[in-house]
Scaffold this active site. Sequence first.
Site, PDB file in Angstrom:
ATOM      1  N   SER B 163       0.826  -1.199   0.000  1.00 33.22           N
ATOM      2  CA  SER B 163       0.000   0.000   0.000  1.00 33.22           C
ATOM      3  C   SER B 163       0.868   1.261   0.000  1.00 33.22           C
ATOM      4  O   SER B 163       1.740   1.414  -0.854  1.00 33.22           O
ATOM      5  CB  SER B 163      -0.938  -0.056   1.210  1.00 33.22           C
ATOM      6  OG  SER B 163      -1.906   0.935   1.148  1.00 33.22           O
ATOM      7  N   ASP B 328      -9.153  -6.152  -4.509  1.00 31.38           N
ATOM      8  CA  ASP B 328      -8.750  -4.866  -3.933  1.00 31.38           C
ATOM      9  C   ASP B 328      -9.317  -3.750  -4.806  1.00 31.38           C
ATOM     10  O   ASP B 328      -8.847  -3.517  -5.907  1.00 31.38           O
ATOM     11  CB  ASP B 328      -7.216  -4.802  -3.885  1.00 31.38           C
ATOM     12  CG  ASP B 328      -6.694  -3.511  -3.262  1.00 31.38           C
ATOM     13  OD1 ASP B 328      -7.508  -2.601  -2.972  1.00 31.38           O
ATOM     14  OD2 ASP B 328      -5.470  -3.417  -3.061  1.00 31.38           O
ATOM     15  N   HIS B 361      -8.140  -4.994  -0.132  1.00 27.76           N
ATOM     16  CA  HIS B 361      -6.843  -4.354   0.091  1.00 27.76           C
ATOM     17  C   HIS B 361      -6.101  -4.982   1.271  1.00 27.76           C
ATOM     18  O   HIS B 361      -4.879  -5.088   1.273  1.00 27.76           O
ATOM     19  CB  HIS B 361      -7.077  -2.864   0.336  1.00 27.76           C
ATOM     20  CG  HIS B 361      -5.824  -2.053   0.362  1.00 27.76           C
ATOM     21  ND1 HIS B 361      -4.964  -1.982  -0.721  1.00 27.76           N
ATOM     22  CD2 HIS B 361      -5.269  -1.276   1.327  1.00 27.76           C
ATOM     23  CE1 HIS B 361      -3.945  -1.190  -0.417  1.00 27.76           C
ATOM     24  NE2 HIS B 361      -4.097  -0.759   0.814  1.00 27.76           N
TER      25      HIS B 361
END
Lengths: 209, 388
Positions: B163, B328, B361
């Site tokens: 991320s 995601d 995610h």
Amino acid sequence: MSAQAALPADARAAAPLLRDDLRQIAAWIEDGARVLDLGCGDGTLMADLRDSRYARVYGVEISDESILACARRGLSVIQADLESGLRMFPDRMFDTVVLSQTLQAMHQTEAVLREMSRVGRQGIVSFPNFGHWTHLLSLLGGRMPVSPQMPYQWYDTPNVHLCTPKDFEILAARLGLAITGRALLAAGQPVSFLPNLRSKMAVYRFETK
Amino acid sequence: MDLSRGRLSAVQPGSVGVVTPQTMRFDEPLVLSSGASLVNYELCYETYGTLSSARDNAVLVCHALNASHHVAGRYADRPEQLGWWDNMVGPGKPLDTRRFFVIGVNNPGSCFGSTGPMSVDPSTGRPYGASFPVVTVEDWVRAQARLADRLGIDRFAAVMGGSLGAMQALSWTIQFPQRIGHCVAIATTPRLSAQNIAFNEVARTAIRSDPDFHGGDYYAKGVVPKRGLRVARMIGHITYLSDDDMAEKFGRSLRTADYAFGFGAEFEVESYLRYQGDKFSEYFDANTYLLITRALDYFDPARAFNGDLVQALAPAQARFLLVSFKTDWRFAPARAREIVEALVVNDRQVVYAEIDAPHGHDAFLLDDPRYHRLVAAYFDNVASERTG
């Protein structure tokens, strides 16, 4: 059709362990070329091209296991579906785009060939020759052919678009692809007598006209 | 992004064990992207494994929104607090500390020990609060490079993150191309979308409109804008999970026997979000939340090149592993593919995988075997390169 002649000696020496069609493909790739291998599997051809031809190679694969195998070999590989995954590459990105033993399993055969000729200067495909005489015999006996190069039953085969060398040449002409090399192989050797009946594997090289 | 997740599970065999955070002080000013400077600052960090004599086995792990330098292992006095990526880093884990010297570092602006809004501003003698300068991914990378200098590491074998952490790894390849061998970037994007920025703005608005926020200078008032933080975390959490994942975890299950015809936490999902929000508001700093979401918004290496990511990545020399997760929707696979395409055009080596994991995610923090086996295989190759 010069490439229909015997396999170059250096290709045999360089890659003794490659599958027959892969040896022919490797022989058609120039040193240092930028190559895209579609459906690259565990990266056997890519590793050979990298190590013996200093090629800069990228593979495209859908299977998790193949991605893992390529990563372990330090190869560049992109997980994508071949029938949509070529959109990410710009025009003429590669010197050669390879599709080995996969054309017959594509649903969008024409689209894949068009995409190959868009992203590469030249394309190379290999596929099993559906017109091999043993297949014809099998059909005469009322059964779909099952052979070492097509080892599936009709109900579980991934091969949805089988063809003969002649079929491929007609499609290539229709798509405006100029065939610059042809190798019709059996037991790793070019077949010169009745190749359409006696070759088990066809390998073609083409460019956009 | 879930610091708490690790706390629930017991220490796995193959843990780095008890770890001790360290602090490095820097007295040379850090000039930031905004033009402002931090005159001096401290960075908290942890290390696992042993630096080789050739100093060529160091791997930097960068953290995302709400994590810290505590990447792996546990603290002697708080054994329940496992590192946020303990399933990834340790002996026999995908990033194997028997082979690699792993560094976790807390970024400036954070609330977990490195200099941030809660620290004392040397020019006023009071906490920075709202006056802490806006920091960017690039600023963090510069700070991390200084830590590497102090630790005597000229070049990282790899820089890795998920991320926002992966954005730092990407930025390393552009800012310090000679100092990074491999970039391992999980669940990331080359820039936030309008939708991503919109979610961040809702979270920030929740914090700034909390009466206890006091324009960011709530420390002196002895209050914490917990209500704002709670909402910010609830919003964030929704974006970390996939629709399917939520459906499977909670569905429409009720905690009560039947509808209570009120506004209590009747649905399981409500209860879960409230719990996550409450917990988060106990340990996270509101100013840090604003700063880090802003760093996310601003990250866009292609911006200086009229949006051309190919040019932005042209300086990169590293080899890349990129992983995205099909469910995601925060940083969708299509965003990662943009990075892959730019790398191919630049002739950079890249392995790209799209893992068919259901967890959205958040999957980057979980131990899906397809994902972990790939990271392990990739690091095997990094290690063989060192020895070979």
